[in-house]
Design an enzyme around this catalytic site. Structure first.
Site, PDB file in Angstrom:
ATOM      1  N   PRO A  39       1.083  -1.013   0.031  1.00 32.23           N
ATOM      2  CA  PRO A  39      -0.020  -0.114   0.155  1.00 32.23           C
ATOM      3  C   PRO A  39       0.792   1.243   0.112  1.00 32.23           C
ATOM      4  CG  PRO A  39      -0.510  -1.466   1.762  1.00 32.23           C
ATOM      5  CD  PRO A  39       0.725  -1.806   1.188  1.00 32.23           C
ATOM      6  N   GLN A  95      -6.357  -1.747   2.987  1.00 37.42           N
ATOM      7  CA  GLN A  95      -5.609  -1.657   4.500  1.00 37.42           C
ATOM      8  C   GLN A  95      -6.070  -0.549   5.099  1.00 37.42           C
ATOM      9  OE1 GLN A  95      -1.402   0.827   4.535  1.00 37.42           O
ATOM     10  NE2 GLN A  95      -0.810  -1.237   5.078  1.00 37.42           N
ATOM     11  N   CYS A 126       3.500   2.917   8.654  1.00 37.53           N
ATOM     12  CA  CYS A 126       3.882   4.459   8.278  1.00 37.53           C
ATOM     13  C   CYS A 126       4.644   5.448   9.262  1.00 37.53           C
ATOM     14  CB  CYS A 126       2.477   4.897   7.990  1.00 37.53           C
ATOM     15  SG  CYS A 126       2.407   6.479   7.350  1.00 37.53           S
ATOM     16  N   ASN A 228       9.725  -6.960   3.385  1.00 39.31           N
ATOM     17  CA  ASN A 228       9.706  -5.655   2.585  1.00 39.31           C
ATOM     18  C   ASN A 228      10.915  -4.776   2.629  1.00 39.31           C
ATOM     19  OD1 ASN A 228       7.926  -2.619   3.138  1.00 39.31           O
ATOM     20  ND2 ASN A 228       8.164  -3.501   0.996  1.00 39.31           N
ATOM     21  N   GLY A 229      11.253  -4.177   1.705  1.00 37.37           N
ATOM     22  CA  GLY A 229      12.463  -3.299   1.826  1.00 37.37           C
ATOM     23  C   GLY A 229      13.461  -3.760   0.697  1.00 37.37           C
ATOM     24  N   ASP A 230      13.731  -2.625  -0.080  1.00 35.50           N
ATOM     25  CA  ASP A 230      14.959  -2.649  -1.146  1.00 35.50           C
ATOM     26  C   ASP A 230      14.701  -3.808  -2.042  1.00 35.50           C
ATOM     27  OD1 ASP A 230      15.898  -0.669   0.345  1.00 35.50           O
ATOM     28  OD2 ASP A 230      17.816  -1.852   1.311  1.00 35.50           O
ATOM     29  N   GLY A 252       7.131  -2.413  -2.830  1.00 33.62           N
ATOM     30  CA  GLY A 252       6.662  -1.053  -2.860  1.00 33.62           C
ATOM     31  C   GLY A 252       7.238   0.033  -3.920  1.00 33.62           C
ATOM     32  N   ARG A 253       8.245   0.766  -3.364  1.00 37.81           N
ATOM     33  CA  ARG A 253       9.048   1.737  -4.298  1.00 37.81           C
ATOM     34  C   ARG A 253       9.646   1.370  -5.500  1.00 37.81           C
ATOM     35  NH1 ARG A 253      13.289   4.265  -1.005  1.00 37.81           N
ATOM     36  NH2 ARG A 253      13.516   2.149   0.156  1.00 37.81           N
TER      37      ARG A 253
END
Length: 395
Positions: A39, A95, A126, A228-230, A252-253
């Site tokens: 999200p 979410q 968040c 999650n992350g990188d 995500g990104r």
């Protein structure tokens, strides 16, 4: 215009058999391959989810942007639009953000009674100040009893709907909460946990701590853990699963301006070696479709193109496009203007080397804005203000 129906591909290492065979179980929903769209406020609305889902062939799980429980219960107009799902979306995943257990429970009950979704995810990750200063998002798990109360209300009102949660490691390195939060989640019947391997203080800076994902998986073996992350490429996703033992990944990104990453992810987890490397012409076609979908969703072409502006830099990352042209693309307000400017690009450019790398926000080492006295006692929740429930959705 094309949407990378026959994308160029570059070879990549074959996927490990374990990853290729993986299925993520979220309650009654089998998610294969185990890939989830994170999200993201202002990003993962229905149009962007549509693009990602089309590239994945409908495989994976695609979560709405953050919905505030108070705004949902009060039927805020913006919120009611944000919970709209295309008829092809299944399972429908919402979410929720909230800090008041009673309001969270009411929102979950509303979702169940009105058949608004098939899966509920709770936001405890968040890091933005307007959320943490109210005690929400990544600040909330520090208050263990409050976290437990919210999870209990959510699960207790969800009926047959699975409830999952997304969180960070903690507020900062001196106030880590993810292991305690994981055990609380298991005890309250949460179906799965996603961990972003950063603290709130890191925001999106530095390097994600994948070792923390591995530790959480060891700590809560009863339920799936997602990392999650990188994750900037499909091969990053495979490496995360291999190195941490997690049951799936949340992206995500890495997909900002690159919704076709989900085609790569499906290919990788199914053992394929092809990776999408679109030309600028193909990227431009996706940009145009994205803007068009936004206009249809909002109900106003101009507003859709204006909303699309924030995506321009992400889509053009690495391509040889001058600053003046980028500015012109970022001020278009109609599809005709967008078509005109896209047509002026050197569209035969190949996918640029290095464009698969980091994108989006990279800020870090920020002071976390918290309610007064928040860190004095992790078991005292008296400092949660009565107005802590935000009245708007979308982050």
């Amino acid at each position: 215009m094309t949407t990378l129906a026959t994308p160029p591909a570059t070879p990549a290492p074959a996927a490990p058999e374990a990853a290729a065979a993986a299925t993520l179980t979220i309650g009654p929903h089998a998610v294969r391959p185990p890939v989830v769209l994170a999200p993201m406020a202002g990003i993962t609305n229905a149009p962007f989810r549509t693009l990602c889902r089309e590239f994945s062939g409908g495989k994976g799980l695609f979560v709405s942007e953050m919905i505030t429980t108070r705004a949902l219960v009060e039927r805020n107009d913006k919120t009611m639009q944000l919970i709209h799902f295309d008829e092809t979306e299944t399972p429908r995943s919402i979410q929720l953000y909230g800090v008041d257990p009673v309001t969270v429970g009411k929102a979950v009950r509303m979702i169940v009674d009105e058949d608004l979704a098939d899966h509920i995810d709770l936001n405890f990750g968040c890091p933005v100040p307007k959320v943490t200063r109210k005690g929400g998002g990544s600040a909330l798990p520090y208050k263990r009893p409050l976290l437990r109360a919210i999870l209990r209300e959510a699960v207790g009102n969800a009926g047959a709907l699975p409830v999952t949660m997304k969180m960070r490691k903690g507020i900062d390195d001196d106030h880590l909460t993810y292991l305690d939060a994981g055990r609380i989640a298991v005890g309250e019947g949460v179906t799965a946990i996603a961990l972003h391997g950063r603290t709130a203080a890191q925001h999106y800076g530095g390097t994600a701590d994948w070792d923390a994902i591995a530790r959480l998986k060891e700590h809560v073996p009863e339920i799936p853990v997602l990392g999650n992350g990188d994750i900037w490429s499909a091969d990053d996703a495979l490496r995360m699963v291999r190195e941490t033992g997690c049951d799936g990944v949340v992206v995500g990104r890495g997909c900002l301006g690159r919704p076709w990453l989900f085609r790569d992810l499906v290919s990788a987890f199914e053992g394929g070696t092809e990776r999408v490397t679109p030309t600028l012409r193909e990227v431009a076609a996706v940009m145009r479709r994205h803007a068009e979908l936004l206009g249809e969703w909002i109900g106003d072409e101009s507003r859709g193109v204006i909303d699309f502006r924030k995506h321009v830099a992400w889509y053009l990352k690495g391509f040889s496009v001058g600053s003046e042209m980028r500015k012109r693309l970022a001020i278009t307000s109609s599809l005709a203007e967008l078509d005109e400017q896209l047509g002026l690009l050197a569209l035969d450019q190949p996918w640029p080397e290095g464009a698969d790398g980091p994108r989006g926000r990279t800020s870090g080492n920020n002071r976390v804005v918290l309610p007064d006295g928040w860190l004095k006692d992790p078991y005292d929740c008296a400092s949660v203000a009565a107005d802590a429930e935000l009245d708007t959705s979308g982050g």
